[in-house]
Structures are given as C-alpha cells and as structure tokens.
Write an enzyme that holds these catalytic residues in place. Structure first.
Site, short mmCIF file in Angstrom:
data_model
loop_
_atom_site.label_atom_id
_atom_site.label_comp_id
_atom_site.label_asym_id
_atom_site.label_seq_id
_atom_site.Cartn_x
_atom_site.Cartn_y
_atom_site.Cartn_z
N ASN A 9 0.87 -1.16 0.00
CA ASN A 9 0.00 0.00 0.00
C ASN A 9 0.92 1.22 0.00
O ASN A 9 1.48 1.57 1.04
CB ASN A 9 -0.89 -0.02 1.25
CG ASN A 9 -1.67 1.27 1.42
OD1 ASN A 9 -1.71 2.10 0.52
ND2 ASN A 9 -2.27 1.45 2.58
N TRP A 10 1.06 1.84 -1.17
CA TRP A 10 2.01 2.96 -1.28
C TRP A 10 1.48 4.21 -0.59
O TRP A 10 2.21 5.16 -0.42
CB TRP A 10 2.30 3.26 -2.75
CG TRP A 10 3.09 2.22 -3.48
CD1 TRP A 10 3.46 0.98 -3.01
CD2 TRP A 10 3.63 2.33 -4.81
NE1 TRP A 10 4.18 0.31 -3.98
CE2 TRP A 10 4.30 1.10 -5.09
CE3 TRP A 10 3.61 3.31 -5.79
CZ2 TRP A 10 4.94 0.88 -6.31
CZ3 TRP A 10 4.25 3.08 -7.01
CH2 TRP A 10 4.91 1.87 -7.26
N LYS A 11 0.20 4.20 -0.21
CA LYS A 11 -0.44 5.40 0.36
C LYS A 11 -0.16 6.60 -0.57
O LYS A 11 -0.05 6.40 -1.77
CB LYS A 11 0.07 5.64 1.79
CG LYS A 11 -0.03 4.38 2.66
CD LYS A 11 0.01 4.66 4.11
CE LYS A 11 -0.13 3.35 4.88
NZ LYS A 11 -0.27 3.51 6.30
N HIS A 94 -9.74 1.36 4.47
CA HIS A 94 -8.49 1.53 5.21
C HIS A 94 -8.75 2.44 6.41
O HIS A 94 -9.54 3.38 6.32
CB HIS A 94 -7.41 2.11 4.31
CG HIS A 94 -6.06 2.09 4.94
ND1 HIS A 94 -5.65 3.04 5.85
CD2 HIS A 94 -5.03 1.21 4.83
CE1 HIS A 94 -4.43 2.75 6.26
NE2 HIS A 94 -4.03 1.64 5.67
N GLU A 96 -7.18 4.79 7.63
CA GLU A 96 -6.95 6.22 7.38
C GLU A 96 -8.17 6.84 6.72
O GLU A 96 -8.52 7.99 6.97
CB GLU A 96 -5.68 6.41 6.54
CG GLU A 96 -4.42 6.16 7.38
CD GLU A 96 -3.21 5.66 6.61
OE1 GLU A 96 -3.19 5.77 5.37
OE2 GLU A 96 -2.28 5.15 7.28
N GLU A 166 -5.96 -4.82 10.26
CA GLU A 166 -4.96 -3.80 10.52
C GLU A 166 -5.30 -3.06 11.82
O GLU A 166 -6.09 -2.11 11.80
CB GLU A 166 -4.91 -2.79 9.36
CG GLU A 166 -4.50 -3.38 8.04
CD GLU A 166 -3.84 -2.34 7.14
OE1 GLU A 166 -2.73 -2.62 6.67
OE2 GLU A 166 -4.43 -1.26 6.94
N GLY A 172 1.96 2.27 10.84
CA GLY A 172 2.93 3.36 10.71
C GLY A 172 3.57 3.77 12.03
O GLY A 172 4.24 4.79 12.12
N SER A 211 2.88 -2.10 10.46
CA SER A 211 4.32 -2.16 10.75
C SER A 211 4.93 -3.53 10.47
O SER A 211 5.78 -4.01 11.22
CB SER A 211 4.59 -1.73 12.20
OG SER A 211 4.16 -0.39 12.41
N GLY A 232 2.68 -1.09 4.33
CA GLY A 232 2.71 0.34 4.05
C GLY A 232 4.13 0.82 3.85
O GLY A 232 4.72 0.68 2.78
N GLY A 233 4.72 1.36 4.91
CA GLY A 233 6.05 1.97 4.83
C GLY A 233 7.08 1.09 4.13
O GLY A 233 7.84 1.57 3.26
P1 PGA Z 1 2.45 0.30 7.72
O1 PGA Z 1 1.03 0.53 7.01
O2 PGA Z 1 3.02 -0.98 7.18
O3 PGA Z 1 3.28 1.50 7.35
O4 PGA Z 1 2.19 0.21 9.19
C1 PGA Z 1 0.15 -0.52 6.75
C2 PGA Z 1 -1.11 0.01 6.10
O5 PGA Z 1 -1.57 1.09 6.49
O6 PGA Z 1 -1.68 -0.62 5.20
#
Ligand code: PGA
Length: 249
Positions: A9-11, A94, A96, A166, A172, A211, A232-233
C-alpha cells in the site's frame, strides 16, 4: 492451502521516477517469489504502473473508490474506471479513510459492492483503535465492521474478496501486533465466516497489516490464519518489500 498474498500500500507516496525504479526491482524478482504480489498505488500512477506490469504476474490495485458507478461526483473515481485501467484489487475501508475521511461501515460496504460489480476484488480493511483494544472491544469491533459488509454483499461474495486485519495502533507506528495477538483476531475472523459458509471461510485470505517489516514478517506469516500482509512503509523500499515477499515463500 491458501496461497500467501503480499500487498504493498504505497499510500500517498510516489513519483514517476521512483515508481519506475521500485517496479523494476519487484518485476525482476517475481520469478523467485512463490506468493502472489500486489501493489496498490495512487490514482495518478495507475496508468504508468499498469503499463510497466503488463505481461507480468504482479497485480495492480487502487487504494480507494467511489461507491457510485458514474455521475456528478466531482473528484471521485469509479470502480469501472479502475477496472478499465487494469486494476484487479481495490483497498476499501483503510483505517486512514475511516478516521480521516469519516468513512463508516455502511459506506465501506457500498464501496465493496461497487468494486465487486466492476469485477475486481475488494481488500477490505478492518481493525480496532488503541482505545478499543484497551477496552477489550477488539473482536466486537472487527466483527461489526465485517458484518456490515457481509449484510450488504452477502457471504458468498467473500470468495472474491480479501480481508486485511490492521490494528489502527500498529499502522505506521512501528508497534506491530505480536504474532499471537494477530493470530487471535485472524482466527476469530475466520470463525465468523465459518459460521456462515465453511467453504468461503476456508478459502478466504486474511492479511495482517501494521508495521510489517522484514524482521517480523516470517513469524507473522507462520501463523495458521495469517495469509500474507498489507505493507505500508516497507512497501516503498524495494529491499524491504522483497524481503517480506520472500518471508511469505
Ligand atoms: P504500515 O502501514 O506498514 O506502514 O504500518 C500498513 C497500512 O496502512 O496498510
């Protein structure tokens, strides 16, 4: 046996040059990877990434979608548009989007329905906040989030969906759920489906996100009900993302 899926997930990250370098690394490594691999990229890069992935088995996904198929919805992007651009998956719900853009369970369900209608697979995200976990509400929150979607699209549709657990407090933050903490929730999710349809429950891929790093991926993916990760990251760093994919091998 469920085949593992590792989804990036590149966000809201990326750039034409950086994307191209990252994709080159992933595509050249695909032959050595046993898992399914997906990248979910920002809308403006879908075309670029679709062209780069053509002919490879790397799957393309988006990170959001409108619940409407077309119409006067300025600034929105519909599921048929995403399908036409080569997406086969769309992240829906998601945390977010739920927290920052006020997406509730019913909207998330309507978006899943739109994605399914366009022939793509929703990657439905569920998870509790830290306050909900501390109040002992984790399993109830996740069950409620799932029920809203099951009620809308029907349990059978989950044979063409992926669920991503999640925990919001782990996204994050560097605070990963322990493999045991994650497995407890994953097992509860599978039980919820098993009560409705044992075949769907057995085939459903339930990803863990929050994470995930090369250092913790293998232990997480070794849990019986963890079928891969939503990353994500670490999805933005080729070496890290590929190490996580190898951990799923
Ligand atoms: P993260 O994000 O790996 O940076 O914690 C995961 C996500 O939000 O899908």
């Amino acid at each position: 046996m469920r085949k593992k899926l590792v989804a990036g997930n590149w966000k809201m990250h990326g750039g034409l040059q950086a994307n191209s370098a990252l994709l080159d690394r992933i595509v050249e490594s695909l032959p050595s990877l046993a898992c399914d691999v997906l990248v979910c990229v920002p809308f403006p890069y879908l075309f670029q990434v679709a062209e780069r992935l053509a002919g490879s088995r790397l799957a393309l996904g988006a990170q959001n979608v409108s619940e409407h198929a077309a119409g006067a919805f300025t600034g929105e992007v519909s599921a048929p548009m995403l399908a036409e651009l080569g997406c086969s998956f769309v992240i829906v719900g998601h945390s977010e989007r739920r927290a920052l853009y006020g997406e509730g369970d019913l909207l998330v369900a309507a978006k899943c329905k739109a994605v399914l209608a366009a022939g793509m697979w929703p990657v439905l995200c569920v998870g509790e906040t830290l306050a909900e976990r501390e109040a002992g509400e984790t399993l109830a929150v996740v069950a409620r989030q799932l029920r809203a979607v099951i009620d809308c699209v029907g349990v059978a549709s989950f044979s063409r969906m992926v669920v991503a657990y999640e925990p919001v407090w782990a996204i994050g933050t560097g605070m990963t759920a322990s493999p045991v903490q994650a497995e407890v929730v994953h097992a509860a999710i599978r039980r919820q489906f098993a009560e409705l349809d044992s075949v769907v429950a057995e085939g459903l891929r339930i990803l863990y996100g929050g994470s995930v790093k090369p250092q913790n991926a293998m232990e997480l993916f070794a849990q019986p009900n963890i079928d891969g990760g939503l990353i994500g990251g670490a999805a933005l760093v080729a070496d890290d993302f590929l190490a996580i994919c190898h951990a799923a091998n």
